[in-house]
Design a protein around this motif. Structure first.
Motif, short mmCIF file in Angstrom:
data_model
loop_
_atom_site.label_atom_id
_atom_site.label_comp_id
_atom_site.label_asym_id
_atom_site.label_seq_id
_atom_site.Cartn_x
_atom_site.Cartn_y
_atom_site.Cartn_z
N TYR A 22 39.48 25.88 -0.28
CA TYR A 22 38.44 26.77 -0.84
C TYR A 22 37.98 26.36 -2.23
N GLU A 23 36.76 26.76 -2.50
CA GLU A 23 36.19 26.63 -3.85
C GLU A 23 35.49 27.95 -4.15
N LEU A 24 35.49 28.36 -5.42
CA LEU A 24 34.72 29.57 -5.75
C LEU A 24 33.30 29.15 -6.10
N GLN A 25 32.35 29.70 -5.41
CA GLN A 25 30.94 29.42 -5.72
C GLN A 25 30.23 30.76 -5.88
N ASP A 26 29.64 31.00 -7.03
CA ASP A 26 28.99 32.29 -7.34
C ASP A 26 29.91 33.47 -7.02
N SER A 27 31.16 33.37 -7.47
CA SER A 27 32.16 34.44 -7.30
C SER A 27 32.46 34.77 -5.84
N THR A 28 32.33 33.79 -4.99
CA THR A 28 32.73 33.99 -3.58
C THR A 28 33.49 32.73 -3.12
N ALA A 29 34.54 32.95 -2.33
CA ALA A 29 35.30 31.81 -1.82
C ALA A 29 34.49 31.11 -0.73
N VAL A 30 34.44 29.78 -0.83
CA VAL A 30 33.72 29.00 0.19
C VAL A 30 34.70 27.94 0.74
N PRO A 31 34.88 27.90 2.06
CA PRO A 31 35.80 26.89 2.62
C PRO A 31 35.12 25.52 2.69
N VAL A 32 35.27 24.74 1.61
CA VAL A 32 34.55 23.47 1.53
C VAL A 32 35.27 22.34 2.29
N LYS A 33 36.58 22.55 2.58
CA LYS A 33 37.29 21.49 3.30
C LYS A 33 38.07 22.10 4.47
N ALA A 34 37.37 22.82 5.34
CA ALA A 34 38.04 23.49 6.45
C ALA A 34 38.80 22.50 7.34
N GLY A 35 38.34 21.26 7.36
CA GLY A 35 38.99 20.21 8.17
C GLY A 35 40.40 19.91 7.69
N ASP A 36 40.74 20.30 6.47
CA ASP A 36 42.08 20.04 5.95
C ASP A 36 43.03 21.22 6.15
N CYS A 37 42.54 22.28 6.77
CA CYS A 37 43.40 23.46 6.97
C CYS A 37 44.44 23.17 8.04
N MET A 38 45.71 23.52 7.74
CA MET A 38 46.76 23.28 8.75
C MET A 38 47.27 24.60 9.34
N GLY A 39 46.56 25.68 9.05
CA GLY A 39 46.84 26.95 9.75
C GLY A 39 48.06 27.71 9.30
N CYS A 40 48.45 27.56 8.01
CA CYS A 40 49.65 28.27 7.55
C CYS A 40 49.40 29.78 7.39
N LEU A 41 48.15 30.14 7.17
CA LEU A 41 47.70 31.52 6.97
C LEU A 41 48.26 32.21 5.73
N SER A 42 48.66 31.42 4.74
CA SER A 42 49.07 31.98 3.45
C SER A 42 47.90 32.72 2.82
N CYS A 43 46.70 32.15 3.00
CA CYS A 43 45.52 32.75 2.38
C CYS A 43 45.25 34.15 2.96
N HIS A 44 45.59 34.33 4.23
CA HIS A 44 45.41 35.66 4.83
C HIS A 44 46.35 36.66 4.17
N GLU A 45 47.56 36.18 3.90
CA GLU A 45 48.57 37.06 3.34
C GLU A 45 48.22 37.43 1.89
N ILE A 46 47.59 36.50 1.19
CA ILE A 46 47.36 36.72 -0.24
C ILE A 46 46.02 37.40 -0.53
N CYS A 47 45.06 37.28 0.38
CA CYS A 47 43.72 37.83 0.12
C CYS A 47 43.78 39.37 0.06
N PRO A 48 43.44 39.96 -1.08
CA PRO A 48 43.56 41.42 -1.20
C PRO A 48 42.50 42.19 -0.42
N THR A 49 41.42 41.50 -0.02
CA THR A 49 40.33 42.24 0.64
C THR A 49 40.23 41.90 2.13
N GLN A 50 41.15 41.13 2.63
CA GLN A 50 41.15 40.71 4.05
C GLN A 50 39.80 40.14 4.45
#
Ligand code: SF4
Ligand code: SF4
Lengths: 187, 81
Positions: free
Chosen positions: B26-54
């Protein structure tokens, strides 16, 4: 406790099942869906053992569990076919461990090969999907990456060393609720 | 291939997913997370656990076994939800 209560308790252990010495169990008893309590009990027990080990041995706990896992990995893999190629050995191991520790070799999108060379080290990224250790730790509210994870590390390293005859090391890169990323460093 | 979707209305731009993701997806662009390298995701889902707004959604992730979930608690939750 009155005698009536004891009798009532004993009643639940009485069945009409007949066991013969020649009987070979042909299925899992009880059926797997009834294993939930056993599984939770085992996870709690493992969590408690690890917690106590950490209290007594401190940071040394990691060394103990790593060594135990490594020994186990060597023992188990003794009976596997010997393979020179690490990638093939990983495929074989992944097949054998499927379900307990399901893992795959992984690489970032911009890498051409799974075997990566960086700063003088050669390694392969492994993503662990299904993992009994992770489930146990989450069941008990314990942190990932501690001594119980070291058991799995040792196990994989021991098995890889046994299969390939080469020395290896495993490092945690990241732990997550659904998968963990590790580096298998080839030496 | 994993596909990641960020709910732009839900994302509050806290940047926790940017910091937490080991693959710098992810990268923050205009105060929003943008998945700029989705191809590098290995599916750990840590980001799901940490995101306060789901705000996150992943498609194509291998769902790992979760035997530690207590079936009785699930049954109770099903009755409530
Ligand atoms: S699932 Fe893991 S690797 Fe994928 S974007 Fe989230 S934190 Fe990054
Ligand atoms: S953690 Fe969630 S809310 Fe925070 S920036 Fe990432 S997607 Fe947005």
């Amino acid at each position: 406790m009155s005698e009536g209560t004891i009798e009532h308790m004993k009643e639940s252990f009485h069945t009409d099942t007949i066991y013969r010495s020649e009987d070979v169990p042909l299925g899992c008893i009880p059926p797997p869906e009834e294993l939930e309590d056993t599984l939770h009990g085992l996870m709690k027990l493992n969590g408690l053992i690890i917690r106590s080990l950490e209290e007594i041995a401190g940071r040394g706990a990691n060394a103990v569990t790593y060594r135990a896992g490594k020994k186990f990995g060597h023992e188990v893999a003794k009976y596997f076919r010997k393979i020179d190629n690490v990638e093939e050995a990983l495929e074989e191991l992944s097949h054998i461990l499927h379900g307990q520790y399901t893992f795959e070799a992984w690489k970032p999108a911009d890498r051409a090969s799974y075997v990566i060379q960086e700063n003088g080290t050669t390694f392969i990224y492994l993503v662990f999907h299904d993992c009994i250790v992770r489930q146990t730790l989450r069941r008990n509210g314990q942190e990932q990456g501690g001594p119980l994870c070291q058991t799995l590390f040792g196990y994989v390293v021991g098995a890889i060393e046994e299969i390939t005859g080469k020395r290896a090391k495993l490092e945690i890169v990241h732990t997550g609720p659904n998968a963990c990323l590790k580096k298998l460093i080839l030496m | 291939m994993i596909d990641i979707h960020v709910d732009e209305d839900a994302c509050n731009g806290c940047g926790l997913c940017v910091k937490d993701c080991p693959m710098h997806v992810y990268e923050l662009q205009d105060s929003t997370a943008v998945p700029v390298k989705a191809g590098d995701c290995m599916g750990c889902l840590s980001c799901h656990e940490i995101c306060p707004t789901q705000a996150l959604e992943h498609r194509g992730v291998y769902p790992s076994r979760r035997h530690y979930i207590d079936l009785r608690v699930c049954e109770m939750l099903k009755r409530v939800i």
